[in-house]
Design a protein around this motif. Structure first.
Motif, PDB file in Angstrom:
ATOM      1  N   GLU A   1      41.114  -1.358 -58.150  1.00 39.50           N
ATOM      2  CA  GLU A   1      41.895  -2.607 -57.887  1.00 39.50           C
ATOM      3  C   GLU A   1      41.532  -3.555 -55.783  1.00 39.50           C
ATOM      4  N   GLN A   2      40.963  -3.024 -55.880  1.00 45.76           N
ATOM      5  CA  GLN A   2      40.566  -3.782 -54.773  1.00 45.76           C
ATOM      6  C   GLN A   2      39.226  -3.094 -54.970  1.00 45.76           C
ATOM      7  N   PRO A   3      38.183  -4.655 -55.203  1.00 44.05           N
ATOM      8  CA  PRO A   3      36.533  -3.798 -55.968  1.00 44.05           C
ATOM      9  C   PRO A   3      35.820  -4.428 -54.465  1.00 44.05           C
ATOM     10  N   ARG A   4      34.446  -3.684 -53.891  1.00 43.48           N
ATOM     11  CA  ARG A   4      34.159  -4.375 -52.864  1.00 43.48           C
ATOM     12  C   ARG A   4      32.382  -4.467 -53.071  1.00 43.48           C
ATOM     13  N   ALA A   5      31.356  -4.695 -52.368  1.00 40.00           N
ATOM     14  CA  ALA A   5      30.599  -4.121 -52.036  1.00 40.00           C
ATOM     15  C   ALA A   5      30.169  -2.414 -51.434  1.00 40.00           C
ATOM     16  N   VAL A   6      29.145  -2.156 -52.712  1.00 43.34           N
ATOM     17  CA  VAL A   6      28.732  -0.884 -51.995  1.00 43.34           C
ATOM     18  C   VAL A   6      27.025  -0.745 -50.836  1.00 43.34           C
ATOM     19  N   VAL A   7      27.960   0.533 -50.416  1.00 47.84           N
ATOM     20  CA  VAL A   7      26.656   0.090 -49.067  1.00 47.84           C
ATOM     21  C   VAL A   7      25.856   1.165 -49.651  1.00 47.84           C
ATOM     22  N   GLN A   8      24.593   1.034 -49.064  1.00 47.36           N
ATOM     23  CA  GLN A   8      23.455   2.214 -49.335  1.00 47.36           C
ATOM     24  C   GLN A   8      23.548   2.945 -48.444  1.00 47.36           C
ATOM     25  N   THR A   9      23.859   4.424 -48.087  1.00 45.03           N
ATOM     26  CA  THR A   9      24.073   5.512 -46.765  1.00 45.03           C
ATOM     27  C   THR A   9      22.884   6.416 -46.753  1.00 45.03           C
ATOM     28  N   PRO A  10      22.054   6.509 -45.968  1.00 41.72           N
ATOM     29  CA  PRO A  10      20.839   7.285 -46.067  1.00 41.72           C
ATOM     30  C   PRO A  10      21.261   8.811 -46.044  1.00 41.72           C
ATOM     31  N   VAL A  11      20.638   9.915 -47.129  1.00 39.69           N
ATOM     32  CA  VAL A  11      21.485  11.006 -47.596  1.00 39.69           C
ATOM     33  C   VAL A  11      20.890  11.845 -46.671  1.00 39.69           C
ATOM     34  N   ALA A  12      20.111  12.114 -46.012  1.00 39.60           N
ATOM     35  CA  ALA A  12      20.038  12.416 -44.572  1.00 39.60           C
ATOM     36  C   ALA A  12      21.338  12.287 -43.620  1.00 39.60           C
ATOM     37  N   ASP A  13      21.270  10.521 -43.185  1.00 45.82           N
ATOM     38  CA  ASP A  13      22.245  11.028 -42.287  1.00 45.82           C
ATOM     39  C   ASP A  13      23.932  11.314 -42.757  1.00 45.82           C
ATOM     40  N   TRP A  14      24.053  11.414 -43.811  1.00 50.57           N
ATOM     41  CA  TRP A  14      24.782  11.725 -44.360  1.00 50.57           C
ATOM     42  C   TRP A  14      25.100  12.972 -44.336  1.00 50.57           C
ATOM     43  N   THR A  15      24.044  13.867 -44.600  1.00 45.09           N
ATOM     44  CA  THR A  15      24.182  15.586 -44.609  1.00 45.09           C
ATOM     45  C   THR A  15      24.196  15.687 -43.532  1.00 45.09           C
ATOM     46  N   ALA A  16      23.731  15.169 -42.419  1.00 49.44           N
ATOM     47  CA  ALA A  16      23.987  15.392 -40.668  1.00 49.44           C
ATOM     48  C   ALA A  16      25.348  15.398 -40.293  1.00 49.44           C
ATOM     49  N   ALA A  17      25.464  14.127 -40.718  1.00 48.37           N
ATOM     50  CA  ALA A  17      27.454  13.917 -40.393  1.00 48.37           C
ATOM     51  C   ALA A  17      28.018  15.244 -41.073  1.00 48.37           C
ATOM     52  N   TYR A  18      28.080  15.360 -41.924  1.00 45.98           N
ATOM     53  CA  TYR A  18      28.858  16.610 -41.973  1.00 45.98           C
ATOM     54  C   TYR A  18      28.314  18.220 -41.891  1.00 45.98           C
ATOM     55  N   HIS A  19      27.252  18.131 -41.585  1.00 39.38           N
ATOM     56  CA  HIS A  19      26.939  19.424 -41.279  1.00 39.38           C
ATOM     57  C   HIS A  19      26.258  19.954 -42.117  1.00 39.38           C
ATOM     58  N   LEU A  20      25.712  19.513 -43.452  1.00 42.81           N
ATOM     59  CA  LEU A  20      25.351  19.783 -44.449  1.00 42.81           C
ATOM     60  C   LEU A  20      23.841  20.595 -44.191  1.00 42.81           C
ATOM     61  N   HIS A  21      23.012  20.115 -43.475  1.00 42.35           N
ATOM     62  CA  HIS A  21      21.500  19.917 -42.963  1.00 42.35           C
ATOM     63  C   HIS A  21      21.943  21.612 -42.617  1.00 42.35           C
ATOM     64  N   LEU A  22      22.810  22.302 -42.028  1.00 42.06           N
ATOM     65  CA  LEU A  22      22.238  23.499 -41.272  1.00 42.06           C
ATOM     66  C   LEU A  22      22.576  24.811 -42.833  1.00 42.06           C
ATOM     67  N   LEU A  23      23.121  24.001 -44.058  1.00 49.10           N
ATOM     68  CA  LEU A  23      22.949  25.570 -45.046  1.00 49.10           C
ATOM     69  C   LEU A  23      21.631  25.946 -45.234  1.00 49.10           C
ATOM     70  N   THR A  24      21.754  27.170 -46.161  1.00 46.98           N
ATOM     71  CA  THR A  24      20.941  27.191 -46.761  1.00 46.98           C
ATOM     72  C   THR A  24      19.694  27.190 -47.649  1.00 46.98           C
ATOM     73  N   PRO A  25      18.426  27.063 -47.334  1.00 49.65           N
ATOM     74  CA  PRO A  25      17.490  27.105 -48.640  1.00 49.65           C
ATOM     75  C   PRO A  25      18.112  26.834 -50.373  1.00 49.65           C
ATOM     76  N   ASP A  26      19.596  27.708 -50.250  1.00 49.28           N
ATOM     77  CA  ASP A  26      19.146  28.517 -51.596  1.00 49.28           C
ATOM     78  C   ASP A  26      20.755  27.328 -51.822  1.00 49.28           C
ATOM     79  N   TYR A  27      20.872  26.723 -51.017  1.00 50.74           N
ATOM     80  CA  TYR A  27      21.906  26.151 -51.737  1.00 50.74           C
ATOM     81  C   TYR A  27      22.087  25.314 -52.770  1.00 50.74           C
ATOM     82  N   ASP A  28      23.193  25.394 -54.100  1.00 49.48           N
ATOM     83  CA  ASP A  28      22.730  24.819 -54.843  1.00 49.48           C
ATOM     84  C   ASP A  28      23.949  23.755 -55.179  1.00 49.48           C
ATOM     85  N   GLY A  29      24.837  23.135 -53.996  1.00 43.96           N
ATOM     86  CA  GLY A  29      25.963  22.375 -54.458  1.00 43.96           C
ATOM     87  C   GLY A  29      26.043  20.822 -54.845  1.00 43.96           C
ATOM     88  N   ASP A  30      25.279  20.590 -53.219  1.00 44.39           N
ATOM     89  CA  ASP A  30      25.336  18.628 -52.881  1.00 44.39           C
ATOM     90  C   ASP A  30      24.609  18.080 -54.202  1.00 44.39           C
TER      91      ASP A  30
END
Length: 83
Positions: A28-57
């Motif tokens: 309903e209210q379109p706006r520009a897309v901002v590219q977010t670095p995956v490394a920053d996103w995963t660190a912000a949500y602590h996803l970088h702490l998941l084990t190497p066998d994680y198969d989700g994101d």
């Protein structure tokens, strides 16, 4: 037998957000897309702490360097917050 309708949500700590409502708001209210670095996103949500066998994101497992993101106002965030 019809499939049950499922609402997509995102939870961070005790906060919940209605993703379906967010997608409707963005349509309903379109706006520009901002590219977010995956490394920053995963660190912000602590996803970088998941084990190497994680198969989700997908972004992590596919090795993407950025993700598309949308910036919401405080009012918009309040509208999509699912208490």
């Amino acid at each position: 037998m019809p499939l049950a309708s499922h609402r997509q949500t995102f939870h961070y700590g005790s906060w919940g957000f209605d993703i379906d409502r967010t997608q409707k708001l963005l349509a309903e209210q379109p706006r520009a897309v901002v590219q977010t670095p995956v490394a920053d996103w995963t660190a912000a949500y602590h996803l970088h702490l998941l084990t190497p066998d994680y198969d989700g994101d997908r972004a992590m497992s596919e090795g993407l360097s950025t993700l598309p993101a949308y910036i919401l106002t405080v009012d918009e965030t309040t509208k999509v917050r699912d208490l």
